[in-house]
Design an enzyme around this catalytic site. Structure first.
Site, short mmCIF file in Angstrom:
data_model
loop_
_atom_site.label_atom_id
_atom_site.label_comp_id
_atom_site.label_asym_id
_atom_site.label_seq_id
_atom_site.Cartn_x
_atom_site.Cartn_y
_atom_site.Cartn_z
N HIS A 1 2.60 3.45 -9.05
CA HIS A 1 2.32 2.03 -9.32
C HIS A 1 3.49 1.39 -10.08
CE1 HIS A 1 -1.56 2.47 -7.65
NE2 HIS A 1 -2.08 3.17 -8.64
N LEU B 1 10.29 -20.76 -4.51
CA LEU B 1 9.33 -19.88 -3.84
C LEU B 1 7.94 -20.00 -4.48
CD1 LEU B 1 8.77 -17.39 -1.93
CD2 LEU B 1 9.24 -15.97 -3.94
N ASP C 1 0.83 -1.22 0.00
CA ASP C 1 0.00 0.00 0.00
C ASP C 1 0.86 1.26 0.00
OD1 ASP C 1 -2.36 1.41 -0.02
OD2 ASP C 1 -2.64 1.34 2.16
C1 IPE Z 1 -4.16 -1.58 -0.76
O1 IPE Z 1 -5.46 -1.44 -0.55
C2 IPE Z 1 -4.02 -3.02 -0.91
C3 IPE Z 1 -3.94 -3.51 -2.27
C4 IPE Z 1 -2.80 -3.56 -2.85
C5 IPE Z 1 -5.10 -4.02 -2.97
P1 IPE Z 1 -6.28 -0.08 -0.65
O2 IPE Z 1 -5.40 1.07 -0.84
O3 IPE Z 1 -7.31 -0.34 -1.68
O4 IPE Z 1 -6.92 -0.09 0.80
P2 IPE Z 1 -7.81 0.95 1.59
O5 IPE Z 1 -8.93 1.35 0.68
O6 IPE Z 1 -6.93 2.11 1.95
O7 IPE Z 1 -8.24 0.21 2.80
C1 IPE Z 2 -1.48 0.29 -3.51
O1 IPE Z 2 -1.26 1.65 -3.51
C2 IPE Z 2 -1.69 -0.26 -4.88
C3 IPE Z 2 -3.02 -0.85 -5.15
C4 IPE Z 2 -4.10 -0.66 -4.51
C5 IPE Z 2 -3.09 -1.73 -6.28
P1 IPE Z 2 -2.46 2.67 -3.52
O2 IPE Z 2 -2.84 2.94 -4.92
O3 IPE Z 2 -3.55 2.19 -2.64
O4 IPE Z 2 -1.77 3.96 -2.92
P2 IPE Z 2 -2.38 4.95 -1.84
O5 IPE Z 2 -2.85 4.13 -0.70
O6 IPE Z 2 -3.49 5.69 -2.51
O7 IPE Z 2 -1.24 5.84 -1.47
MG MG Z 3 -4.03 2.43 -0.70
#
Ligand code: IPE
Ligand code: IPE
Ligand code: MG
Length: 257
Positions: free
Chosen positions: A48, A142, A31
């Protein structure tokens, strides 16, 4: 990677001198890509893209530290609520990752498995995921479990549907439905539960990830954003795991008197 996993030359906090077993199964909620980018005035897509580089580092580090299974949360059932442009970017990265990294993963004896709802994915993505599983199915290094279009509640509901079908067919009585039976109908029923679950970005929640399997996982929340994840982050999380006492409802710590 398997050679590295078996290699003794990893003298650090994560690799113990005496009796400490590294976690067998690590799950990661990757995240913070968007915030990483925003802090640098960059588009979220760049976060990303850098997140994929962090994933490559994570796969390498996990193998080197002797961890057998890595489950990564790459796209949640709820992430469809993001803007279509972002969904397109994320899908593009998955495609890119599989097309560019699959050969390398295969060469490193990594086996790829996918969890999540597959039926409602577009055929091209489904084919890519299947290709990754098929190509690497005989590998025994792995195990990389990719949670894509995944939600823990949805997975439990899928298991309930499968069990209900058995009941409907007269092959199981309702009274015989135990936690074990449900567990055997999850997306990857043969895998052990994660020992350690790591979430980056400082958020302290599960976000619908492995709700069933995380019942006794040790949770470690790290403040850094996912694109900055590296071997040191992983080693620190494992060092934290090492300080935990896992009791599973009992009284004695593992290895205690
Ligand atoms: C991050 O989740 C986890 C993933 C990589 C799917 P989100 O960024 O979607 O989570 P929330 O909405 O903050 O809980
Ligand atoms: C995690 O980073 C990637 C996915 C959910 C696939 P985010 O896109 O949730 O990044 P934040 O949480 O908005 O910073
Ligand atoms: Mg996120």
């Amino acid at each position: 990677m398997p050679e590295a996993a078996a290699s003794p030359k990893t003298p650090d906090a994560a690799m113990p001198d005496s009796g400490f077993e590294p976690p067998r199964h690590v799950a990661i909620i990757m995240d913070g890509n968007g915030r990483w980018a925003a802090e640098r005035g960059l588009p979220r897509s760049e976060g990303h893209r850098r997140g994929v580089e962090a994933l490559r580092r994570a796969v390498r580090a996990v193998g080197e530290l002797g961890i057998k299974i890595l489950t990564i949360y790459s796209f949640s059932s709820e992430n469809w609520s993001r803007p279509v442009t972002e969904i397109r970017d994320l899908r593009g990265l998955l495609r890119h990752f599989i097309r560019n990294d699959l050969a390398e993963l295969h060469k490193n004896n990594v086996r790829v498995r996918i969890i999540g709802a597959r039926d409602d994915l577009e055929p091209e993505i489904r084919r890519l995921l299947e290709e990754a599983e098929q190509l690497t199915r005989s590998n025994n290094g792995l195990l990389l479990v990719v949670a894509f279009n995944y939600g823990g509640r949805q997975e439990i509901a899928r298991a309930a549907q499968r069990v209900a079908e058995l009941v409907g067919a007269g092959r199981l009585r309702p009274g015989d439905i135990t936690a074990d039976v449900i567990g055997r109908h999850l997306d990857a029923p043969d895998l052990p539960d994660p020992d350690l679950m790591i979430r980056t970005s400082g958020e302290q929640r599960l976000t619908n990830f492995l709700l069933w399997q995380a019942a006794y996982s040790e949770l470690v929340f790290v403040p850094g954003y996912w694109p900055d994840f590296d071997r040191t982050t992983l080693e620190n999380a494992i060092a934290e795991y090492r300080r935990r006492e896992r009791r599973f409802g009992g009284l004695k710590a593992r290895g205690g008197p």
